[in-house]
Scaffold this active site. Sequence first.
Site, PDB file in Angstrom:
ATOM      1  CB  SER A  80      -0.903   0.004   1.243  1.00 14.69           C
ATOM      2  OG  SER A  80      -1.678   1.190   1.285  1.00 14.69           O
ATOM      3  N   GLY A 127       0.123  13.616 -27.703  1.00  9.10           N
ATOM      4  CA  GLY A 127      -0.273  12.992 -28.960  1.00  9.10           C
ATOM      5  C   GLY A 127      -1.648  13.447 -29.409  1.00  9.10           C
ATOM      6  CG  ASP A 128      -5.027  12.515 -27.162  1.00  9.21           C
ATOM      7  OD1 ASP A 128      -4.993  11.622 -28.026  1.00  9.21           O
ATOM      8  OD2 ASP A 128      -5.222  12.282 -25.954  1.00  9.21           O
TER       9      ASP A 128
END
Length: 310
Positions: free
Chosen positions: A36, A251-252
């Site tokens: 955790s 990239g977008d």
Amino acid sequence: MRTLICGSFAYDHIMVFEDRFKNHILPDKVHMLNVSFLVPEMRREFGGCAGNIAYNLKLLGGSPVPMGTVGEDFGPYARWMDECGIDRTHVTVVEGTFTAQAFIVTDLDDNQINAFHPGAMNFSHRNKVADVCDVGIGIVSPDGRDGMIEHAEQFQTAGIPFVFDPGQQIPLFDAELLRKLIGQATWLATNDYEWEMIAERAGMTVDEALDQLEAVVITRGKEGSIIHSRDGRIDVPVVPVAEAKDPTGCGDAYRAGLLYGLANGLDWGTTGRIASLMGAIKIAEDGTQNHRFAIEQFHGRYRDEFGSDF
């Protein structure tokens, strides 16, 4: 020209673990891993390929029409799209689902542990290209597998030229299907690693791809990008930035620049430079939709970088 953007919408949950994973993972116990990590800070960003591309294309003054499937938790994202003036007529809520979610934990060595829940994205095939009027150009970006297959077929049937951008979904398609999808498209956009995957899986070279496509666009990060068209190869330079804060969504942003150039009939050299500048503007900000500019500012930056306007 209205641009139909088929793809995903997602919430990106970004967390930083203020230590190193290696200090908490015992190599000889990985077969029974139970760890955790305390992450004191977390931010949630609006993401997903369709959302990101639409946001960037709207900044450029384009007319994006994003199309995707989202969950019942989409309210905050919907309000953000309304604030940005982005059409969400074809963003469909699927009851009983969550919007796609990415959970990203980064340690002090920039190692990452990611988990992704596709949620409503798996129902993207419920949306139909034919339901959208007055579309001049489109893109099939990473989305649910069935949706990508059907939307490519629907674009071809409707005679609408489109970019195929398979991205991280390449492993979902076997060689035969990948070749079919490429054959249906007008243009192909990938990064250099994705192109190598496509070339190996589909068994094709750039020249063979150009027998079916008008262009193959390959981005290469800090080395810029290459546009292979039937008229030859164009090397597009990267635009330098003072500080590269976050590559997520670059990239977008680049693809939004491509779509803007294609929709406005610009030549490949100009289109590539617009796309490159969009990527640079995005990488200088954290998150995928936190950068802003007025179109006059973009033209000024373009002139400063390239010595002319478009």
